[in-house]
Each structure stands twice: as structure tokens, then as C-alpha cells.
Design an enzyme around this catalytic site. Structure first.
Site, PDB file in Angstrom:
ATOM      1  N   THR A  72      -1.089  19.585  34.320  1.00 45.67           N
ATOM      2  CA  THR A  72      -0.070  19.711  33.274  1.00 45.67           C
ATOM      3  C   THR A  72      -0.455  18.874  32.054  1.00 45.67           C
ATOM      4  OG1 THR A  72       1.666  20.123  34.901  1.00 45.67           O
ATOM      5  CG2 THR A  72       2.373  19.224  32.783  1.00 45.67           C
ATOM      6  N   GLN A 181      -6.337  26.844  39.144  1.00 43.38           N
ATOM      7  CA  GLN A 181      -6.362  27.620  40.395  1.00 43.38           C
ATOM      8  C   GLN A 181      -7.757  28.097  40.762  1.00 43.38           C
ATOM      9  OE1 GLN A 181      -4.078  28.144  42.711  1.00 43.38           O
ATOM     10  NE2 GLN A 181      -2.333  27.254  41.655  1.00 43.38           N
ATOM     11  N   CYS A 332      17.434  28.506  43.708  1.00 46.93           N
ATOM     12  CA  CYS A 332      18.599  28.269  42.864  1.00 46.93           C
ATOM     13  C   CYS A 332      19.596  27.426  43.660  1.00 46.93           C
ATOM     14  CB  CYS A 332      19.200  29.560  42.326  1.00 46.93           C
ATOM     15  SG  CYS A 332      19.988  30.577  43.549  1.00 46.93           S
TER      16      CYS A 332
HETATM   17  N1  PLP Z   1      -1.745  25.404  36.005  1.00 51.12           N
HETATM   18  C1  PLP Z   1      -1.663  26.178  37.096  1.00 51.12           C
HETATM   19  C2  PLP Z   1      -2.179  27.569  37.045  1.00 51.12           C
HETATM   20  C3  PLP Z   1      -1.062  25.685  38.264  1.00 51.12           C
HETATM   21  O1  PLP Z   1      -0.967  26.478  39.338  1.00 51.12           O
HETATM   22  C4  PLP Z   1      -0.575  24.355  38.270  1.00 51.12           C
HETATM   23  C5  PLP Z   1       0.108  23.807  39.459  1.00 51.12           C
HETATM   24  O2  PLP Z   1       0.903  24.443  40.103  1.00 51.12           O
HETATM   25  C6  PLP Z   1      -0.699  23.577  37.105  1.00 51.12           C
HETATM   26  C7  PLP Z   1      -1.300  24.139  35.992  1.00 51.12           C
HETATM   27  C8  PLP Z   1      -0.191  22.179  37.045  1.00 51.12           C
HETATM   28  O3  PLP Z   1      -1.037  21.282  37.695  1.00 51.12           O
HETATM   29  P1  PLP Z   1      -0.460  19.840  38.105  1.00 51.12           P
HETATM   30  O4  PLP Z   1       0.444  20.057  39.267  1.00 51.12           O
HETATM   31  O5  PLP Z   1      -1.686  19.038  38.450  1.00 51.12           O
HETATM   32  O6  PLP Z   1       0.240  19.313  36.918  1.00 51.12           O
END
Ligand code: PLP
Length: 384
Positions: A72, A181, A332
Site C-alpha cells: 500500500t 500479486q 458487512c
Molecule cells: N496490491 C494488491 C494487488 C494486493 O493484493 C494487496 C494486498 O492485498 C496490496 C496491493 C496491498 O499490499 P499490503 O497489504 O502489503 O499493503
């Protein structure tokens, strides 16, 4: 009760070797890598050795690797970092897709809403593919950044990043890709993808949570998000998380050794699962994941809700009650599920999306895990 974890695209179990590699850096080698004295030396060596190892694994330069706290953060840093260089510029247009991870989509929407960037969200096709021709149509004179994921987290669909890179290069546009991924699930070298930036995360590949990687091509001078002591060559201030970097080093060493076996194992489980599903449920089951150009560790299954007597919105909970962990939409308040946004974006109805589940294999899954999953699914779908 049996417990079977089939949600490895969400996160993975940290391997024992990785756990052992982390611990000494909490106590024996706790020094700050920026310190001049002896205590800083071993952590500093570890930091740079890990950078070199990752660069060698991904085929790029060590100076192009930056440590972050997660995928993220890497996505946020890359996208905002490029964008902040284009604040108040003639070039103000960003292109992304409608099925990106929220850490990309929300970041791009934030830039649109708070900083007036112009944003085009290209629609993926029915299989979750973001087609180069759709990207090409979206490009304008003002485009400075394209962000397209390498492989989708819910479907496993792999995008043709090299083709998108050709387009981006020919128009002088920066290209970022979320490769969270795809790393470890298919073989690729960053230098062949032609990216300006990429995001990675350790916890999807049997490493610890809380450590990520940003790849930033040489001479891509992006704006930083964290100001401070100037660690990570000024791009990401904050004392480096040395214990988790030690874990990441071991994670990559193991991945280097095991990647061929891992992929063969995912392919075996994928074929076995599909053969079992067709044997026991015939045409009651189909797939949202495509047949080709797809990660082998992810199978997104669609259950024909008209053929079986069950409540689609309760399926994941019912599987969970029997010890099976898979994923679908998001929870939810009532504990029931909301349909997956990605599947809805692909054009599935709410009911179809709710009747879909993502099974994602890991290094530690066995054929017996699939057998148990099939037994439980039969129990839920066929017992009424
Ligand atoms: N991008 C993708 C495609 C993901 O699947 C994820 C996690 O689920 C992330 C980004 C985020 O990674 P992180 O959990 O290390 O912040």
C-alpha cells in the site's frame, strides 16, 4: 475439525526459516543502520545485502530498490510521488483501471478530488484484462502517468505490461505497476517489463507483514511522502525496519530456491481442483478467472446459484464454520457478505458476484486440502 487455509492471495504463513532470521535483529543486532559506531554495522550490511539480493532476483539495480512498510505504501509513494512533480503543470492526466487494488484506486481518486488531477479509469474486459488498446485510447497530450496492475488479486488475470510499456514509452509517459500479486507466482524480470516504478510486498510470499518494496527506475526523481532523516536515499525517511528486512532477505532467498517448485505446485493444485469440481458439480460451477494468462495460485469460482439450494451471501461463512478459509466479497455489519466490487465491475450481477469465491493456493497446501474443500462444498451445496 480440519482447518484448511485457501486464502493465500490475502496473506501467507511466514516460514520458520524467516521467523528465525528475524529474531536476532530485535536483540543481538538491534543497532541503527545509520549509526557510525559498531552497533550499526551489521544492520547496515544486512540492509545493503538485502537490496542487492532483491535487485539480483528481479533483475534491476540495487539503487532502484527502496524499502517501505507495505505494498500500500509503495503504491501511494509511486503514484503521489510522480503526481506531486506535476502539480500545476500542463500535464495533469493519470490513467488507471477499474479493478486496481484500493491502494491504487483510492490514491488516484484522492489526487483527482484534492489536487484537481484529471483521471481516466479504463474498464477491464470480462476476464479482468486491461487491454493496451483501451489504454491507448485513453492517452491524451496531458497524460503523465499510467498505473496498471501486473496481475489481479481476485482473478489472477495477468496483464500485458510490456505492451502497455511500449505505449507509455513512445508517448513519454511514466508507467507504474502493482506487482504485489505476481511476484513469486510467475517468473518475470523488472527490466523486461519496462516499468518506471513497481510495488511489492513480503507477506504474500511467505514473508512478514509490514515490509514492502518500491522499485523506482534510475533517474526517476519522484516527490517523497515522508520527510525526515533522509533514509533510503532521501525518498523514505524513518529508521529502517531491520528485523523485517532480515525476514525479507530470507523470504527472497527461499523464493529464489523454490519458485519453480512453487509454480509447479500451484499448477498441480489448480488442475486438481478444477478436475474435482467438474467431477462433483458438473456445469454447476464455472470460472471468473480466465483460462489463459492467469496466475496458477488463484481460482475464482462461480457457483450457479440456481442449481443448488443454499444462500450465496452465507457461503463463505458456512465454509468457515467447517474450517475452510477462502475469500469473496467484503463483510458487512450483519456478518453476511457484500458482493466483490471487482466482480461487479466485470459485469457480474450482484447474485453472481455473491455466488463466487476466490480459492488461492500456497506453498503449504496439499492435495488433501482440496479433497476436504470439495467434501465440504458438496456437503453445503448438495445436501438439501
Ligand atoms: N496490491 C494488491 C494487488 C494486493 O493484493 C494487496 C494486498 O492485498 C496490496 C496491493 C496491498 O499490499 P499490503 O497489504 O502489503 O499493503
Amino acid at each position: 475439525m480440519n482447518q484448511v487455509y485457501l486464502d493465500n492471495a490475502s496473506t501467507t504463513r511466514v516460514s520458520n526459516e524467516v521467523k528465525e532470521a528475524i529474531l536476532p535483529y530485535f536483540s543481538d543486532f538491534f543497532g541503527n543502520p545509520s549509526s557510525v559506531h559498531e552497533f550499526g554495522k551489521k544492520p547496515k550490511v544486512l540492509l545493503e545485502e538485502t537490496r542487492e539480493l532483491i535487485a539480483d532476483f528481479l533483475k534491476c539495480e540495487p539503487s532502484e530498490i527502496f524499502f517501505t512498510a507495505c505494498g500500500t505504501e509503495s503504491n501511494n509513494t509511486a503514484i503521489k510521488g510522480f503526481a506531486f512533480n506535476f502539480l500545476n503543470s500542463e500535464k495533469n492526466h493519470i490513467i488507471t483501471s477499474n479493478i486496481e487494488h484500493p491502494s491504487v484506486l483510492e490514491t488516484v481518486l484522492f489526487l483527482r478530488d484534492k489536487f484537481n488531477f484529471d483521471v481516466t479509469i479504463v474498464k477491464a474486459d470480462r476476464e479482468g484484462r486491461i487491454l493496451p488498446e483501451q489504454i491507448e485510447k485513453a492517452i491524451t497530450e496531458k497524460t503523465f502517468l499510467i498505473s496498471v496492475m501486473h496481475a489481479n488479486n481476485e482473478l489472477g488475470t495477468i496483464n500485458d505490461i510490456s505492451a502497455i510499456s511500449e505505449l507509455a514509452k513512445s508517448r513519454g509517459i511514466f508507467l507504474h505497476s502493482d506487482t504485489v500479486q505476481s511476484i513469486g507466482k510467475m517468473k518475470f524480470y523488472l527490466k523486461n517489463l519496462g516499468l518506471d516504478a513497481a510495488s511489492l510486498s513480503a507477506h504474500k510470499i511467505y514473508g512478514p507483514k509490514g515490509i514492502g518494496i518500491l522499485y523506482l527506475k534510475q533517474n526517476r526523481d519522484i516527490e517523497k511522502l515522508l520527510h525526515g532523516g533522509g533514509q533510503e536515499r532521501g525518498l523514505r525517511s524513518g529508521t529502517e525496519n531491520i528485523p523485517l528486512i532480515a525476514g525479507l532477505k530470507k523470504t527472497i532467498e527461499l523464493l529464489k530456491e523454490k519458485i519453480d517448485d512453487d509454480i509447479a505446485h500451484y499448477t498441480f493444485l489448480n488442475n486438481y481442483l478444477k478436475s474435482q469440481l467438474s467431477e462433483h458439480f458438473a456445469d454447476g460451477i464455472s470460472y471468473n478467472s480466465p483460462e489463459k494468462n492467469v496466475l496458477q495460485n488463484i481460482v475464482n469460482i462461480k457457483i450457479d446459484y440456481r442449481k443448488f439450494k443454499y444462500e450465496p451471501e452465507m457461503l463463505i461463512v458456512m465454509l468457515d464454520l467447517r474450517g475452510i478459509a477462502v475469500s469473496g466479497g467484503s463483510a458487512c455489519h450483519s456478518g453476511a457478505l457484500k458482493p466483490s466490487k471487482v466482480l461487479m465491475e466485470l459485469g457480474l450481477t450482484e447474485k453472481e458476484a455473491l455466488s463466487s469465491i476466490r480459492v488461492s493456493f500456497g506453498r503449504y497446501n496439499t492435495k488433501e486440502d482440496i479433497d476436504y474443500f470439495i467434501q465440504v462444498l458438496k456437503n453445503i451445496l448438495l445436501s438439501n
